[in-house]
Design an enzyme around this catalytic site. Structure first.
Site, PDB file in Angstrom:
ATOM      1  N   SER A   1       1.019  -1.390  -0.136  1.00  0.00           N
ATOM      2  CA  SER A   1      -0.271   0.209  -0.218  1.00  0.00           C
ATOM      3  C   SER A   1       0.817   1.410  -0.597  1.00  0.00           C
ATOM      4  O   SER A   1       2.023   1.107   0.442  1.00  0.00           O
ATOM      5  CB  SER A   1      -0.844   0.013   1.038  1.00  0.00           C
ATOM      6  OG  SER A   1      -1.468   1.104   1.260  1.00  0.00           O
ATOM      7  N   HIS A   2       0.584   2.349  -0.266  1.00  0.00           N
ATOM      8  CA  HIS A   2       1.353   3.789  -0.883  1.00  0.00           C
ATOM      9  C   HIS A   2       1.342   4.533   1.229  1.00  0.00           C
ATOM     10  O   HIS A   2       1.933   4.553   1.438  1.00  0.00           O
ATOM     11  CB  HIS A   2       0.437   5.043  -1.307  1.00  0.00           C
ATOM     12  CG  HIS A   2       0.699   5.064  -2.760  1.00  0.00           C
ATOM     13  ND1 HIS A   2      -0.075   4.068  -3.572  1.00  0.00           N
ATOM     14  CD2 HIS A   2       1.036   5.882  -3.291  1.00  0.00           C
ATOM     15  CE1 HIS A   2       0.508   4.317  -4.737  1.00  0.00           C
ATOM     16  NE2 HIS A   2       0.812   5.654  -4.753  1.00  0.00           N
ATOM     17  N   SER A   3       0.419   3.760   2.160  1.00  0.00           N
ATOM     18  CA  SER A   3       0.333   3.782   3.464  1.00  0.00           C
ATOM     19  C   SER A   3       0.892   2.106   3.837  1.00  0.00           C
ATOM     20  O   SER A   3       0.538   1.688   3.674  1.00  0.00           O
ATOM     21  CB  SER A   3      -0.216   4.668   3.921  1.00  0.00           C
ATOM     22  OG  SER A   3      -0.775   4.319   5.439  1.00  0.00           O
TER      23      SER A   3
END
Lengths: 141, 250
Positions: free
Chosen positions: A8-10
């Site tokens: 995930s981007h996070s």
């Protein structure tokens, strides 16, 4: 056993998704990876590659004939969120020596499906990816 | 390839990366301005920062060969540039770098360029006409290959024609509609905007040409995108050998 990587981007989103999927996962190895490496939003191919190697059980140099039977290196299915995470995961899969495939699936539902599918003793990268991609059809209402 | 030659080629790639980093720093605001019209206004900053880091990493290598420099730069860009430009510029470089394991010759340069283009197209799932960097890269790579393999031009002439082709490719992105990347969400509103990735690709090619000319002791040629390689409408004109772009000896 087929391993799972959640990208995930996070970093926290990846960890949270892995946490949810792990509820269903038995002994399946689920590696979360995300963030730009500096505390921000983004993804980094090297980090994803490392997660793939970890999920594959480390025995990925292909030098041992025993890979098939040791149960630790049946490959990896990679779940991704959006945009450049897909491209970076693609680069990581290409760089990695492990057998790995990206599932074209929603990241959370796909990870849960994949976690369940990976507990099947006869699971393969293909079968796990197929189950992850079946999550595209999940209706919520 | 001798060790001396390998080190010389490696030093040339380091010089090229330094020139690209400097150019992208100079063009930071320009690229950001292009990106703010159709994207998230981070292309200038991301590219300038990423290439500066890549130049540092390249300088830190100990007498590297060309392949090692290219791979190191690609890895650094993947980690530092962010967004889709990281895997597109950096990832493609990592894989294309392998083509330089025999050093830099016109033939390995063509192989490098073709692999790079192939990786960008596959990774980005983009083709000519999608208003992306592919619109600059494809004509540049094809022109370079033809100039080397068919027209037997020297490397600087071939690279000059490639830069001209890239420049026309950048101009081509203005009137078309974006079909890939963030700009594609704008639909028809992307028409009329010059693609930032195609533009930075052109800047990189211009710097490669300048550094190559410098290393080979040739005067940096004038690029002239207005003089296409393809024959013009005048059948009696002298332009059909493409000599307007790069004066030839013959």
């Amino acid at each position: 056993m087929v391993g799972i990587v959640v990208v995930s981007h996070s970093e926290r989103a990846a960890e949270g998704i892995a946490e949810i999927a792990a509820e269903m996962a038995g002994d399946t190895c689920i590696e979360p990876v995300g963030g730009d490496g500096k505390g921000g939003i983004g993804t980094v191919p090297d980090a994803i590659e490392a997660a793939i190697e970890d999920a594959a059980g480390g025995d990925t140099d292909g030098s041992d004939a025993g890979d098939e039977s040791d149960g630790d290196a049946d490959g990896v299915v990679v779940l991704v969120d959006l945009g450049s995470a897909v491209m970076n995961a693609d680069v990581a899969v290409e760089l990695s020596d492990a057998e790995a495939a990206i599932a074209d699936a929603p990241v959370l539902e796909g990870a849960v499906n994949a976690a369940v599918a990976a507990t099947d003793p006869s699971a393969t990268v293909e079968s796990v990816r197929e189950q992850a991609e079946a999550a595209r059809d999940i209706e919520k209402l | 390839m001798t060790e001396e030659r390998a080190t010389e080629d490696g030093a040339a790639v380091v010089a090229a990366v330094e020139a690209v980093a400097e150019r992208l720093e100079d063009e930071r605001d320009h690229l950001t301005q292009l990106d703010s019209a159709i994207g998230d206004a981070d292309h200038g900053g991301n590219m300038a920062r990423g290439w500066a880091e890549a130049a540092d990493a390249a300088r830190d290598l100990d007498d590297p060969d060309a392949e090692t420099v290219a791979k190191t730069v690609g890895k650094t860009l993947m980690a530092e540039v962010g967004g889709a430009s990281g895997p597109l510029f950096g990832g493609s470089l990592v894989f294309a770098a392998g083509e330089l394991d025999g050093g830099i010759t016109p033939e390995t340069a063509v192989a490098f360029a073709e692999t790079y283009l192939e990786k960008v197209e596959d990774r980005g799932d983009a083709r000519v006409g999608d208003q992306t960097m592919v619109d600059a890269l494809t004509p540049a790579v094809h022109t370079f290959k033809k100039s080397v393999e068919v027209d037997d031009l020297d490397p600087i002439e071939a690279l000059t024609k490639a830069v001209d082709a890239a420049e026309r490719g950048v101009a081509f992105t203005v009137p078309i509609r974006a079909r890939k990347g963030r700009a594609s969400y704008l639909g028809w509103r992307s028409v009329g905007h010059q693609d930032p990735g195609a533009t930075s690709t052109l800047f990189i090619l211009e710097e490669l040409l300048a550094v190559a000319a410098d290393r080979l002791g040739v005067d940096a040629p004038e690029t002239d995108a207005a003089s296409p390689t393809i024959p013009d409408d005048d059948p009696d004109g002298a332009a059909d050998d493409g000599s307007a772009a790069a004066p030839e000896e013959s």
